[in-house]
Scaffold this motif. Structure first.
Motif, PDB file in Angstrom:
ATOM      1  N   ILE A 192      40.783  -3.641   4.039  1.00 32.57           N
ATOM      2  CA  ILE A 192      40.850  -2.707   5.165  1.00 32.57           C
ATOM      3  C   ILE A 192      42.266  -2.147   5.234  1.00 32.57           C
ATOM      4  O   ILE A 192      43.218  -2.880   5.493  1.00 32.57           O
ATOM      5  N   GLY A 199      47.228   1.442   3.134  1.00 29.21           N
ATOM      6  CA  GLY A 199      48.690   1.523   3.188  1.00 29.21           C
ATOM      7  C   GLY A 199      49.241   0.969   1.881  1.00 29.21           C
ATOM      8  O   GLY A 199      48.493   0.722   0.919  1.00 29.21           O
ATOM      9  N   LEU A 200      50.547   0.717   1.848  1.00 30.32           N
ATOM     10  CA  LEU A 200      51.155   0.291   0.587  1.00 30.32           C
ATOM     11  C   LEU A 200      50.611  -1.059   0.129  1.00 30.32           C
ATOM     12  O   LEU A 200      50.343  -1.263  -1.058  1.00 30.32           O
ATOM     13  N   GLY A 201      50.418  -1.998   1.083  1.00 29.14           N
ATOM     14  CA  GLY A 201      49.962  -3.331   0.707  1.00 29.14           C
ATOM     15  C   GLY A 201      48.530  -3.324   0.187  1.00 29.14           C
ATOM     16  O   GLY A 201      48.235  -3.911  -0.861  1.00 29.14           O
ATOM     17  N   GLY A 202      47.639  -2.666   0.901  1.00 30.16           N
ATOM     18  CA  GLY A 202      46.231  -2.622   0.482  1.00 30.16           C
ATOM     19  C   GLY A 202      46.066  -1.938  -0.866  1.00 30.16           C
ATOM     20  O   GLY A 202      45.273  -2.373  -1.709  1.00 30.16           O
ATOM     21  N   GLU A 232      39.615   3.034   4.632  1.00 29.51           N
ATOM     22  CA  GLU A 232      40.767   3.592   5.367  1.00 29.51           C
ATOM     23  C   GLU A 232      40.255   4.470   6.507  1.00 29.51           C
ATOM     24  O   GLU A 232      39.381   5.310   6.312  1.00 29.51           O
ATOM     25  N   GLU A 267      41.900   6.821   8.137  1.00 30.21           N
ATOM     26  CA  GLU A 267      42.285   8.238   8.053  1.00 30.21           C
ATOM     27  C   GLU A 267      41.233   8.995   7.248  1.00 30.21           C
ATOM     28  O   GLU A 267      40.625   8.448   6.338  1.00 30.21           O
ATOM     29  N   LEU A 281      61.951   4.661   1.823  1.00 28.63           N
ATOM     30  CA  LEU A 281      61.982   3.201   1.736  1.00 28.63           C
ATOM     31  C   LEU A 281      62.910   2.846   0.599  1.00 28.63           C
ATOM     32  O   LEU A 281      62.921   3.550  -0.419  1.00 28.63           O
ATOM     33  N   ASP A 282      63.667   1.744   0.730  1.00 34.65           N
ATOM     34  CA  ASP A 282      64.371   1.276  -0.469  1.00 34.65           C
ATOM     35  C   ASP A 282      63.598   0.082  -1.011  1.00 34.65           C
ATOM     36  O   ASP A 282      63.315  -0.866  -0.291  1.00 34.65           O
ATOM     37  N   ALA A 312      36.853   3.583   9.805  1.00 37.71           N
ATOM     38  CA  ALA A 312      37.669   2.753  10.705  1.00 37.71           C
ATOM     39  C   ALA A 312      36.937   1.450  10.969  1.00 37.71           C
ATOM     40  O   ALA A 312      35.888   1.437  11.616  1.00 37.71           O
ATOM     41  N   ASP A 369      45.558  -3.827   7.382  1.00 36.48           N
ATOM     42  CA  ASP A 369      45.435  -2.739   8.355  1.00 36.48           C
ATOM     43  C   ASP A 369      46.610  -2.661   9.320  1.00 36.48           C
ATOM     44  O   ASP A 369      46.461  -2.187  10.451  1.00 36.48           O
ATOM     45  N   GLY A 370      47.781  -3.107   8.873  1.00 33.28           N
ATOM     46  CA  GLY A 370      49.019  -2.785   9.549  1.00 33.28           C
ATOM     47  C   GLY A 370      49.278  -3.518  10.858  1.00 33.28           C
ATOM     48  O   GLY A 370      48.628  -4.508  11.203  1.00 33.28           O
ATOM     49  N   ASP A 401      51.965  -5.927   7.168  1.00 26.94           N
ATOM     50  CA  ASP A 401      52.264  -5.995   8.610  1.00 26.94           C
ATOM     51  C   ASP A 401      51.179  -6.726   9.384  1.00 26.94           C
ATOM     52  O   ASP A 401      51.454  -7.314  10.435  1.00 26.94           O
ATOM     53  N   PRO A 425      61.866  -3.212  11.699  1.00 25.14           N
ATOM     54  CA  PRO A 425      61.940  -2.239  10.590  1.00 25.14           C
ATOM     55  C   PRO A 425      63.348  -2.110  10.034  1.00 25.14           C
ATOM     56  O   PRO A 425      64.032  -1.123  10.263  1.00 25.14           O
ATOM     57  N   GLY A 449      64.037  -2.849   6.625  1.00 27.66           N
ATOM     58  CA  GLY A 449      64.075  -2.743   5.170  1.00 27.66           C
ATOM     59  C   GLY A 449      63.285  -3.766   4.392  1.00 27.66           C
ATOM     60  O   GLY A 449      63.343  -3.779   3.156  1.00 27.66           O
ATOM     61  N   GLN A 450      62.528  -4.645   5.064  1.00 25.89           N
ATOM     62  CA  GLN A 450      61.785  -5.670   4.319  1.00 25.89           C
ATOM     63  C   GLN A 450      60.266  -5.434   4.329  1.00 25.89           C
ATOM     64  O   GLN A 450      59.565  -5.863   3.421  1.00 25.89           O
TER      65      GLN A 450
HETATM   66  C1  LIG Z   1      60.407   3.520  11.688  1.00 29.15           C
HETATM   67  C2  LIG Z   1      60.092   2.534  10.593  1.00 29.15           C
HETATM   68  C3  LIG Z   1      60.900   2.479   9.466  1.00 29.15           C
HETATM   69  C4  LIG Z   1      60.624   1.545   8.459  1.00 29.15           C
HETATM   70  N1  LIG Z   1      61.463   1.503   7.362  1.00 29.15           N
HETATM   71  C5  LIG Z   1      61.225   0.598   6.399  1.00 29.15           C
HETATM   72  C6  LIG Z   1      62.069   0.501   5.253  1.00 29.15           C
HETATM   73  O1  LIG Z   1      63.043   1.255   5.108  1.00 29.15           O
HETATM   74  N2  LIG Z   1      61.783  -0.415   4.302  1.00 29.15           N
HETATM   75  C7  LIG Z   1      60.708  -1.276   4.421  1.00 29.15           C
HETATM   76  O2  LIG Z   1      60.504  -2.112   3.520  1.00 29.15           O
HETATM   77  N3  LIG Z   1      59.881  -1.214   5.478  1.00 29.15           N
HETATM   78  C8  LIG Z   1      60.112  -0.309   6.466  1.00 29.15           C
HETATM   79  N4  LIG Z   1      59.291  -0.257   7.543  1.00 29.15           N
HETATM   80  C9  LIG Z   1      58.158  -1.186   7.618  1.00 29.15           C
HETATM   81  C10 LIG Z   1      57.022  -0.670   6.773  1.00 29.15           C
HETATM   82  O3  LIG Z   1      56.690   0.629   7.202  1.00 29.15           O
HETATM   83  C11 LIG Z   1      55.793  -1.561   6.911  1.00 29.15           C
HETATM   84  O4  LIG Z   1      56.164  -2.915   6.826  1.00 29.15           O
HETATM   85  C12 LIG Z   1      54.770  -1.262   5.803  1.00 29.15           C
HETATM   86  O5  LIG Z   1      54.323   0.065   5.897  1.00 29.15           O
HETATM   87  C13 LIG Z   1      53.586  -2.208   5.916  1.00 29.15           C
HETATM   88  O6  LIG Z   1      52.606  -1.844   4.982  1.00 29.15           O
HETATM   89  P1  LIG Z   1      51.093  -2.238   5.222  1.00 29.15           P
HETATM   90  O7  LIG Z   1      50.352  -1.803   4.013  1.00 29.15           O
HETATM   91  O8  LIG Z   1      51.001  -3.653   5.655  1.00 29.15           O
HETATM   92  O9  LIG Z   1      50.653  -1.405   6.507  1.00 29.15           O
HETATM   93  P2  LIG Z   1      50.624   0.163   6.767  1.00 29.15           P
HETATM   94  O10 LIG Z   1      51.558   0.894   5.873  1.00 29.15           O
HETATM   95  O11 LIG Z   1      50.783   0.325   8.246  1.00 29.15           O
HETATM   96  O12 LIG Z   1      49.141   0.582   6.365  1.00 29.15           O
HETATM   97  C14 LIG Z   1      48.034   0.190   7.129  1.00 29.15           C
HETATM   98  C15 LIG Z   1      46.872   1.129   6.809  1.00 29.15           C
HETATM   99  O13 LIG Z   1      45.708   0.631   7.457  1.00 29.15           O
HETATM  100  C16 LIG Z   1      45.029   1.701   8.065  1.00 29.15           C
HETATM  101  N5  LIG Z   1      44.244   1.143   9.173  1.00 29.15           N
HETATM  102  C17 LIG Z   1      44.712   0.641  10.336  1.00 29.15           C
HETATM  103  N6  LIG Z   1      43.685   0.192  11.107  1.00 29.15           N
HETATM  104  C18 LIG Z   1      42.558   0.422  10.387  1.00 29.15           C
HETATM  105  C19 LIG Z   1      41.174   0.187  10.657  1.00 29.15           C
HETATM  106  N7  LIG Z   1      40.767  -0.371  11.799  1.00 29.15           N
HETATM  107  N8  LIG Z   1      40.274   0.547   9.711  1.00 29.15           N
HETATM  108  C20 LIG Z   1      40.668   1.112   8.539  1.00 29.15           C
HETATM  109  N9  LIG Z   1      41.963   1.369   8.251  1.00 29.15           N
HETATM  110  C21 LIG Z   1      42.905   1.029   9.162  1.00 29.15           C
HETATM  111  C22 LIG Z   1      46.133   2.644   8.519  1.00 29.15           C
HETATM  112  O14 LIG Z   1      45.659   3.965   8.742  1.00 29.15           O
HETATM  113  C23 LIG Z   1      47.096   2.546   7.333  1.00 29.15           C
HETATM  114  O15 LIG Z   1      46.774   3.479   6.321  1.00 29.15           O
HETATM  115  C24 LIG Z   1      59.533   0.671   8.567  1.00 29.15           C
HETATM  116  C25 LIG Z   1      58.700   0.742   9.698  1.00 29.15           C
HETATM  117  C26 LIG Z   1      58.980   1.662  10.710  1.00 29.15           C
HETATM  118  C27 LIG Z   1      58.083   1.704  11.938  1.00 29.15           C
END
Ligand SMILES: Cc1cc2nc3c(=O)[nH]c(=O)nc-3n(C[C@H](O)[C@H](O)[C@H](O)COP(=O)(O)OP(=O)(O)OC[C@H]3O[C@@H](n4cnc5c(N)ncnc54)[C@H](O)[C@@H]3O)c2cc1C
Length: 370
Positions: free
Chosen positions: A6, A9-12, A30, A32, A44-45, A124, A150-151, A292, A299, A301-302
């Motif tokens: 679900i 994002g980058l992790g999925g 997803e 979206e 991002l770095d 969703a 899902d973040g 996440d 936020p 950088g990790q």
């Molecule tokens: C302002 C800001 C700056 C940041 N800068 C950095 C940085 O410089 N370096 C760094 O390492 N990290 C940074 N981060 C943190 C980083 O953005 C997150 O840790 C990272 O994006 C997590 O990835 P993810 O795949 O877990 O979640 P996300 O990238 O949030 O992806 C989650 C996905 O799940 C989808 N989703 C959510 N709910 C549902 C649902 N119910 N059904 C289906 N799909 C769903 C969303 O639409 C999204 O596409 C920053 C965060 C913020 C807020």
């Protein structure tokens, strides 16, 4: 065995890609409607031992180097009165320790590396029960292993723990200046090629140059959870909101407020929340979390680096135990809990520095230890 992820994002996506290169199918759902439906945020770095390691496992490191922007590592650190404390310019031959990359380019790299049908857009997730997933559009699908990627506001998380993110005492407003070289060359030169930080007492302004010529501006306020509502900033009227934000930076060097004045009408308020450091849950055979959803941290950088590595390592664990997904999930969670808890501790310490009354001096000491 059907693996349902679900969140694209980058992790999925890292998980889906590592499974794909190991000959295992997964379906990513997803919410979206399409890949370009929503802006993906700034730079991002990617660190060599985590985010870049994930891309190596995904067979994408050369393509990453082609889109990475080493010069984005440039850093300028200033005080609100305009004093320049630190300027670090990246030499042309600098090693690619932590090159910056535009988030949209990185996500597109991952999406383009998967077969078309791997991501189902506009789905969703709402709930899961007895091997069936339910979506907001009324559709459903079956799964053997469900991965919540899902973040921050994960809905899958509730299947494993009652813990919810809590507010950190930080609220951020994101704005941006499009096509800055043409529209405001003086401000473009001031910000430079990478990150530009002005750290004050209880609030800060940071600017970062993106590959598409946009400079993203983040205004950070150390304020309570209800501050956006209580502050009276008229977010529905961007011009008036910019004026109000400029007022909140009264007394700062006018070059900094000029950055706010030059922004366009995209204005995004973000409340910053985190999960408790070291959150774990008893392993369950059919469901796990990454990124996440598992370990939301400040936020600094990790987060994206951890999400990418979670995805890659879970993919490798599943590939190593194709007949025993529960064992793979246990192995993945053991390593993920330890690694991300250490990263969350580091992030909390960095966040403490950023929120300290003398943040700029503390940050200078961090970059230039004795
Ligand atoms: C302002 C800001 C700056 C940041 N800068 C950095 C940085 O410089 N370096 C760094 O390492 N990290 C940074 N981060 C943190 C980083 O953005 C997150 O840790 C990272 O994006 C997590 O990835 P993810 O795949 O877990 O979640 P996300 O990238 O949030 O992806 C989650 C996905 O799940 C989808 N989703 C959510 N709910 C549902 C649902 N119910 N059904 C289906 N799909 C769903 C969303 O639409 C999204 O596409 C920053 C965060 C913020 C807020």
């Amino acid at each position: 065995m059907t693996i349902a992820v679900i969140g694209a994002g980058l992790g999925g996506l890292a998980l889906a890609r590592v499974l794909y290169v190991n000959g295992i199918d997964a379906v990513v759902y997803e919410r979206e409607s399409a890949r370009g439906a929503r802006g993906q945020g700034g730079m991002l770095d990617l660190h060599s031992g985590t985010g870049q390691r994930a891309l190596r496992e995904a067979g994408l490191i050369d393509k990453f180097h082609a889109i990475a922007r080493p010069e984005g590592q440039d850093l300028r650190l200033l005080e609100p009165d305009g004093t320049l404390l630190l300027q670090q310019d990246t030499p042309d031959d600098a090693p690619l320790e932590r090159p910056e990359v535009d988030r949209v380019d990185l996500r597109n790299l991952l999406l383009d590396s998967l077969p078309e049908h791997a991501v189902r857009w506009g789905r969703a997730f709402t709930s899961a029960d007895d091997g069936v997933l339910y979506f907001a559009d009324g559709s459903s699908a079956t799964y053997d292993l469900l991965v919540g990627a899902d973040g921050a506001d994960s809905r899958v998380r509730a299947l494993l723990t009652d813990t919810r993110p809590v507010h950190t005492g930080q609220n951020v407003v994101e704005l941006g200046i499009p096509d800055i070289d043409r529209t405001h060359p003086d401000l473009a030169a001031m910000v430079g090629r990478g990150n530009y930080w002005v750290l004050g007492n209880g609030q800060s302004l940071s600017a970062q140059r993106n590959g598409d010529g946009r400079v993203r501006i983040y205004l950070s306020f150390h304020t309570a959870e209800d501050w956006f509502a209580a502050s009276g900033i008229p977010f529905g009227d961007p011009a008036a909101a910019r004026m109000r934000l400029i007022e909140l930076f009264a007394g700062w060097d006018p070059r900094f407020t000029a950055l706010i004045a030059a922004c366009d009408d995209t204005i995004l308020p973000r409340s910053i929340t985190t999960l408790p450091i070291g959150l774990t849950w008893p392993s369950r055979p059919g469901v796990t979390l990454l990124g996440d959803a598992a370990h939301l941290m400040p936020p600094v950088g990790q987060g994206a680096n951890m999400a990418l590595l979670d995805g890659a390592l879970l993919g490798l664990a599943l590939a190593a135990h194709p007949d025993d997904f529960p064992a793979a999930v246990r192995e993945y969670e053991r390593e993920m809990f330890a690694r991300t808890s250490a990263a969350a501790q580091q992030s909390a310490r960095a966040q403490e520095i950023l929120m300290a009354p003398d943040a700029s001096r503390k940050m200078l000491a961090f970059f230039q230890p004795d």
